[in-house]
Design an enzyme around this catalytic site. Structure first.
Site, PDB file in Angstrom:
ATOM      1  N   ARG A 196       0.927  -1.147  -0.062  1.00 12.58           N
ATOM      2  CA  ARG A 196      -0.048  -0.101  -0.162  1.00 12.58           C
ATOM      3  C   ARG A 196       0.814   1.332   0.136  1.00 12.58           C
ATOM      4  O   ARG A 196       2.113   0.979   0.044  1.00 12.58           O
ATOM      5  CB  ARG A 196      -1.075  -0.068   1.175  1.00 12.58           C
ATOM      6  CG  ARG A 196      -0.221  -0.517   2.571  1.00 12.58           C
ATOM      7  CD  ARG A 196      -0.854   0.118   3.763  1.00 12.58           C
ATOM      8  NE  ARG A 196      -0.492   1.556   3.623  1.00 12.58           N
ATOM      9  CZ  ARG A 196       0.498   2.285   3.722  1.00 12.58           C
ATOM     10  NH1 ARG A 196       1.733   1.523   4.057  1.00 12.58           N
ATOM     11  NH2 ARG A 196       0.715   3.689   3.659  1.00 12.58           N
TER      12      ARG A 196
ATOM     13  N   ALA B  77       0.970   5.154  -2.131  1.00 13.05           N
ATOM     14  CA  ALA B  77       0.788   5.585  -3.443  1.00 13.05           C
ATOM     15  C   ALA B  77       2.181   5.017  -4.397  1.00 13.05           C
ATOM     16  O   ALA B  77       2.006   4.440  -5.373  1.00 13.05           O
ATOM     17  CB  ALA B  77       0.529   7.101  -3.589  1.00 13.05           C
TER      18      ALA B  77
ATOM     19  N   GLN C   5      -2.952   2.592   9.515  1.00 10.55           N
ATOM     20  CA  GLN C   5      -1.719   2.622   9.244  1.00 10.55           C
ATOM     21  C   GLN C   5      -0.716   3.201   9.840  1.00 10.55           C
ATOM     22  O   GLN C   5       0.424   3.167   9.876  1.00 10.55           O
ATOM     23  CB  GLN C   5      -1.823   3.230   7.847  1.00 10.55           C
ATOM     24  CG  GLN C   5      -2.422   2.864   6.515  1.00 10.55           C
ATOM     25  CD  GLN C   5      -3.844   2.711   6.604  1.00 10.55           C
ATOM     26  OE1 GLN C   5      -4.610   3.040   7.343  1.00 10.55           O
ATOM     27  NE2 GLN C   5      -4.413   2.379   5.405  1.00 10.55           N
TER      28      GLN C   5
ATOM     29  N   ASP D 223      -1.860  10.883  -2.046  1.00 10.21           N
ATOM     30  CA  ASP D 223      -2.077  10.009  -2.947  1.00 10.21           C
ATOM     31  C   ASP D 223      -2.244  10.544  -4.516  1.00 10.21           C
ATOM     32  O   ASP D 223      -2.230   9.773  -5.444  1.00 10.21           O
ATOM     33  CB  ASP D 223      -3.456   9.141  -2.626  1.00 10.21           C
ATOM     34  CG  ASP D 223      -2.957   8.091  -1.561  1.00 10.21           C
ATOM     35  OD1 ASP D 223      -2.976   8.804  -0.341  1.00 10.21           O
ATOM     36  OD2 ASP D 223      -2.543   7.054  -1.836  1.00 10.21           O
TER      37      ASP D 223
HETATM   38  O1  MRU Z   1      -4.767   3.182   1.706  1.00 12.60           O
HETATM   39  P1  MRU Z   1      -3.359   3.406   1.761  1.00 12.60           P
HETATM   40  O2  MRU Z   1      -2.520   2.875   3.096  1.00 12.60           O
HETATM   41  O3  MRU Z   1      -2.586   3.021   0.425  1.00 12.60           O
HETATM   42  O4  MRU Z   1      -3.102   5.110   1.705  1.00 12.60           O
HETATM   43  C1  MRU Z   1      -1.646   5.570   1.725  1.00 12.60           C
HETATM   44  C2  MRU Z   1      -1.859   6.989   2.046  1.00 12.60           C
HETATM   45  O5  MRU Z   1      -2.624   7.572   2.135  1.00 12.60           O
HETATM   46  C3  MRU Z   1      -0.319   7.760   2.185  1.00 12.60           C
HETATM   47  O6  MRU Z   1      -0.412   8.750   3.212  1.00 12.60           O
HETATM   48  C4  MRU Z   1       0.113   7.943   0.671  1.00 12.60           C
HETATM   49  O7  MRU Z   1      -0.171   7.056  -0.163  1.00 12.60           O
HETATM   50  C5  MRU Z   1       1.377   8.502   0.694  1.00 12.60           C
HETATM   51  S1  MRU Z   1       2.521   7.071   0.870  1.00 12.60           S
HETATM   52  C6  MRU Z   1       4.100   7.381   0.736  1.00 12.60           C
END
Ligand code: MRU
Length: 358
Positions: free
Chosen positions: A52, A54, A206, A246
Site C-alpha cells: 500500500r 501511492a 496505518q 495519493d
Molecule cells: O490506503 P493506503 O494505506 O494505500 O493510503 C496511503 C496514504 O494515504 C499515504 O499517505 C500516501 O499514499 C503516501 S505513501 C508514501
C-alpha cells in the site's frame, strides 16, 4: 529497519526473478513476506493492501506487468500488446485514487510496446527496476528538501520538534525513506531533537505501521487516537504537520488518507504549518481540482472489524454487531489553501506554484 531494508525486492533465479514484498497486513505483530509470481497475485496484493502507499502501489504494479509477460513467454513462447493492455487494465482496476499507479503503468506499457517477443519481458523488468530506483532517489531528495523545515523549527525552540503525521507515508509506502517520513529520518540522523505524534489512522490503522518503522529507526514517537490531534494543536504541542499524498490536483488540492482534511483544518486554525510530501509522480496535472479525484470506497468490514492480538493470537475481532451500517471512504480531499507547502523531489512548492511541478 533491522530485517527489511526495502519494502519490495527480487527473489529466485535471474534473469527472471519473482517479487517479494512485506505483507503489511500482518504488521506490526508479524514480520511476514509474500512472494508474487504472477499478475493476479500482484493485483490481489494491491487490492488487499498487502502492499500500500501511492509510490509502492505503482512500483509493485510495474513488476506485476513484468510477471504477466514473463509467465506468458514461459508458457506460450509468445507475448503481444493485447496481453500488455489486458494486464495494465487489470492492475489499473486495483485501486483508483493514488495516481502513481496510472502514471507508472502508462509509462511501462508504452515502453514495452516498443519491443517484440522475449525482449518485451526483459524490458518490462528493466522498466520496473527503473521506477524502483527512481523512487529511492526521489524519496531521499524529499528528505533533503524537507529537512531545513525541521531544522528551522529546532533552531527556534527549546525541546524536541513535535511533528504530527497521519497514515503511513514512510518507507513501507515506498521502497526506502518514504515521503512524509523522509525529512524526519534525515533530521533524526542529523541529531535534531524531535518527536512524532502518530495518528492511529482508523479504520486500517496505518499509523501502527508508522509507529513500527519509526521504532525500527529509534525515532521517538507516540501513537494517538485520530481525534487527539485537535487538542494537541490547541495546547501548542504540535510544531508542524507533515503527511503524504495519493494524488495532488493541478490546483494543489490533496487526496490523502481519510482524516487528513480534518488535520489540515485544525492546523490552519491554530497556525501550525501543514506540509504535504510527494514525489512528482503523485502530481496529476490532468485533474484540475480535488473534487475530480476519484475516491476509493472500501468494504465496511474494515470499520466493523479490527485485527487484534488476543491471548497471543492475531485475528479479526468484531468491534460492532454484524450488519451495522457503515460507509468507508478511504481518502479525503484537503483544499490547497490549507497547505503551507509541498515538499517534493523537485523542491519546495506553494499552492500558488504547485501547478508548475513536472
Ligand atoms: O490506503 P493506503 O494505506 O494505500 O493510503 C496511503 C496514504 O494515504 C499515504 O499517505 C500516501 O499514499 C503516501 S505513501 C508514501
Amino acid at each position: 529497519m533491522t530485517r527489511f531494508s526495502e519494502s519490495l525486492w527480487l527473489v529466485g533465479k535471474d534473469p527472471w526473478p519473482d517479487v517479494e514484498v512485506i505483507d503489511q497486513r500482518k504488521l506490526p505483530f508479524e514480520e511476514a513476506t509474500l512472494i508474487l509470481r504472477n499478475l493476479e497475485e500482484t493485483a490481489r496484493a494491491i487490492e488487499t493492501m498487502v502492499v500500500r502507499g501511492a509510490p509502492l502501489i505503482g512500483i509493485t504494479a510495474a513488476y506485476g506487468l513484468y510477471l504477466a509477460l514473463r509467465n506468458a513467454w514461459r508458457e506460450d513462447g509468445e507475448v503481444n500488446d493485447v496481453l500488455v493492455e489486458k494486464s495494465v487494465q487489470r492492475l489499473l482496476n486495483t485501486r483508483p485514487t493514488a495516481v502513481n499507479l496510472q502514471h507508472v503503468l502508462k509509462d511501462c506499457g508504452q515502453y514495452v510496446s516498443l519491443f517484440e517477443g522475449e525482449e518485451k519481458v526483459h524490458r518490462a523488468l528493466e522498466r520496473a527496476h527503473h521506477w524502483r530506483t527512481l523512487d529511492v532517489k526521489s524519496c531521499s531528495t524529499i528528505g533533503d528538501v524537507g529537512l531545513p523545515l525541521i531544522r528551522h523549527i529546532a533552531q527556534h525552540k527549546k525541546g524536541p520538534v513535535n511533528i504530527l503525521t497521519h497514515c503511513n507515508a514512510g518507507r513501507l509506502g515506498c521502497i526506502r525513506w518514504g515521503t512524509a517520513l523522509s525529512p524526519i529520518y534525515k533530521a533524526h540522523e542529523e541529531g535534531i531533537d524531535l518527536h512524532v505524534w502518530v495518528d492511529e489512522t482508523r479504520p486500517r490503522n496505518q499509523g501502527l505501521l508508522t509507529a513500527w518503522e519509526l521504532g525500527q529507526e529509534g525515532v521517538p514517537h507516540t501513537v494517538i487516537a485520530d481525534n487527539a490531534g485537535g487538542l494537541l494543536m490547541m495546547q501548542g504541542k504540535v510544531d508542524m504537520v507533515i503527511v503524504g499524498a495519493d494524488r495532488v490536483a493541478r490546483n494543489g488540492d490533496v487526496a490523502n488518507k481519510i482524516g487528513t482534511y480534518l488535520k489540515a483544518l485544525t492546523a490552519y486554525h491554530h497556525r501550525v504549518p501543514f506540509y504535504v510530501a510527494l514525489p512528482h509522480t503523485t502530481f496529476d496535472p490532468d485533474v484540475g481540482r480535488g473534487a475530480d479525484i476519484p475516491i476509493e470506497y472500501r468494504d465496511g468490514k474494515e470499520i466493523t472489524t479490527l485485527r487484534a492480538r488476543c491471548d497471543g493470537h492475531i485475528r479479526p475481532a468484531a468491534v460492532m454487531p454484524e450488519g451495522t451500517p457503515t460507509l468507508n471512504p478511504a481518502f479525503d480531499i484537503t483544499p490547497a489553501r490549507y497547505v503551507t507547502a509541498y515538499v517534493t523531489d523537485r523542491g519546495l512548492f506553494t499552492p500558488a506554484t504547485i501547478h508548475t511541478l513536472q
